[in-house]
Design a protein around this motif. Structure first.
Motif, PDB file in Angstrom:
ATOM      1  N   SER A  21       0.829  -1.203   0.000  1.00  0.00           N
ATOM      2  CA  SER A  21       0.000   0.000   0.000  1.00  0.00           C
ATOM      3  C   SER A  21       0.866   1.257   0.000  1.00  0.00           C
ATOM      4  O   SER A  21       0.587   2.218  -0.732  1.00  0.00           O
ATOM      5  CB  SER A  21      -0.918  -0.017   1.218  1.00  0.00           C
ATOM      6  OG  SER A  21      -1.680   1.151   1.277  1.00  0.00           O
ATOM      7  N   GLU A  22       1.914   1.249   0.782  1.00  0.00           N
ATOM      8  CA  GLU A  22       2.812   2.407   0.834  1.00  0.00           C
ATOM      9  C   GLU A  22       3.536   2.600  -0.505  1.00  0.00           C
ATOM     10  O   GLU A  22       3.711   3.730  -0.965  1.00  0.00           O
ATOM     11  CB  GLU A  22       3.827   2.244   1.972  1.00  0.00           C
ATOM     12  CG  GLU A  22       4.726   3.437   2.171  1.00  0.00           C
ATOM     13  CD  GLU A  22       3.984   4.731   2.482  1.00  0.00           C
ATOM     14  OE1 GLU A  22       4.488   5.799   2.082  1.00  0.00           O
ATOM     15  OE2 GLU A  22       2.892   4.688   3.087  1.00  0.00           O
TER      16      GLU A  22
ATOM     17  N   HIS B 293       1.126   4.122  -2.843  1.00  0.00           N
ATOM     18  CA  HIS B 293       0.917   5.516  -2.442  1.00  0.00           C
ATOM     19  C   HIS B 293       2.074   6.384  -2.938  1.00  0.00           C
ATOM     20  O   HIS B 293       1.844   7.470  -3.478  1.00  0.00           O
ATOM     21  CB  HIS B 293       0.781   5.595  -0.915  1.00  0.00           C
ATOM     22  CG  HIS B 293       0.563   6.979  -0.412  1.00  0.00           C
ATOM     23  ND1 HIS B 293      -0.642   7.647  -0.554  1.00  0.00           N
ATOM     24  CD2 HIS B 293       1.401   7.844   0.225  1.00  0.00           C
ATOM     25  CE1 HIS B 293      -0.537   8.853  -0.025  1.00  0.00           C
ATOM     26  NE2 HIS B 293       0.696   8.989   0.451  1.00  0.00           N
TER      27      HIS B 293
ATOM     28  N   ASP C  50      -5.972   8.193  -3.173  1.00  0.00           N
ATOM     29  CA  ASP C  50      -5.206   7.280  -4.036  1.00  0.00           C
ATOM     30  C   ASP C  50      -6.120   6.545  -5.007  1.00  0.00           C
ATOM     31  O   ASP C  50      -5.794   6.393  -6.182  1.00  0.00           O
ATOM     32  CB  ASP C  50      -4.430   6.265  -3.194  1.00  0.00           C
ATOM     33  CG  ASP C  50      -3.219   6.884  -2.500  1.00  0.00           C
ATOM     34  OD1 ASP C  50      -2.941   8.080  -2.728  1.00  0.00           O
ATOM     35  OD2 ASP C  50      -2.551   6.162  -1.738  1.00  0.00           O
TER      36      ASP C  50
END
Length: 164
Positions: A13-14, A17, A36
């Protein structure tokens, strides 16, 4: 085990992002603050719009300068997750053989190998070829893909449709 999956998905997820940083920066310069998922919807919408616009451009070119030929179904493509599609072969004015995969599903006419099919092709670029006829199926195909693009753009730009 659960902790390792959670850590893995947190890193994924990071990474996603961070990958969106340039698009987020442009949106903020333009006065927007998209999430996002809104940016991903926009990028997917642009991708699909490009694909559909290329298809539409090919159809417009064929309407302007297309030449008719008689082809035949040489194979039925059953490899994709979508519907079976015919692979059609035809000869251009010079007698050179060309082959293309129709984007339309098989029907009563194109469902058998060896079946004759009317083809329209671009004499300047014979790889650009389509089946003649089937206007309703072509219209449905076009409407569905433009609806997908419109839906993605709606999700990208209408505030409140997707929560952060």
């Amino acid at each position: 085990m659960e902790q390792s999956w959670t850590a893995f998905w947190t890193r994924v997820s990071e990474a996603f992002h961070q990958a969106l940083f340039p698009f987020r920066a442009v949106a903020q310069v333009l006065g927007g603050h998209p999430s996002d998922i809104q940016i991903w919807c926009f990028l997917c919408g642009v991708f699909f719009l490009t694909v559909v616009a290329i298809q539409t451009y090919g159809d417009i070119v064929l309407r302007r300068r297309g030449v008719l030929a008689t082809g035949k179904v040489v194979r039925i493509d059953k490899s994709s997750d979508g519907p079976d599609t015919p692979i059609i072969e035809f000869a251009d004015r010079l007698g050179k053989t060309w082959r293309f995969t129709s984007y339309l599903p098989v029907n009563g006419t194109t469902g058998n190998v060896g079946a004759p099919v009317e083809v329209m092709y671009d004499p300047l670029r014979p790889k650009r070829a389509r089946e003649v006829g089937r206007p309703l199926m072509k219209a449905v195909h076009l409407v569905v893909w433009y609806a997908v693009v419109a839906g993605l753009m709606a999700l990208a730009f209408l505030p409140g449709l997707i929560s952060n």
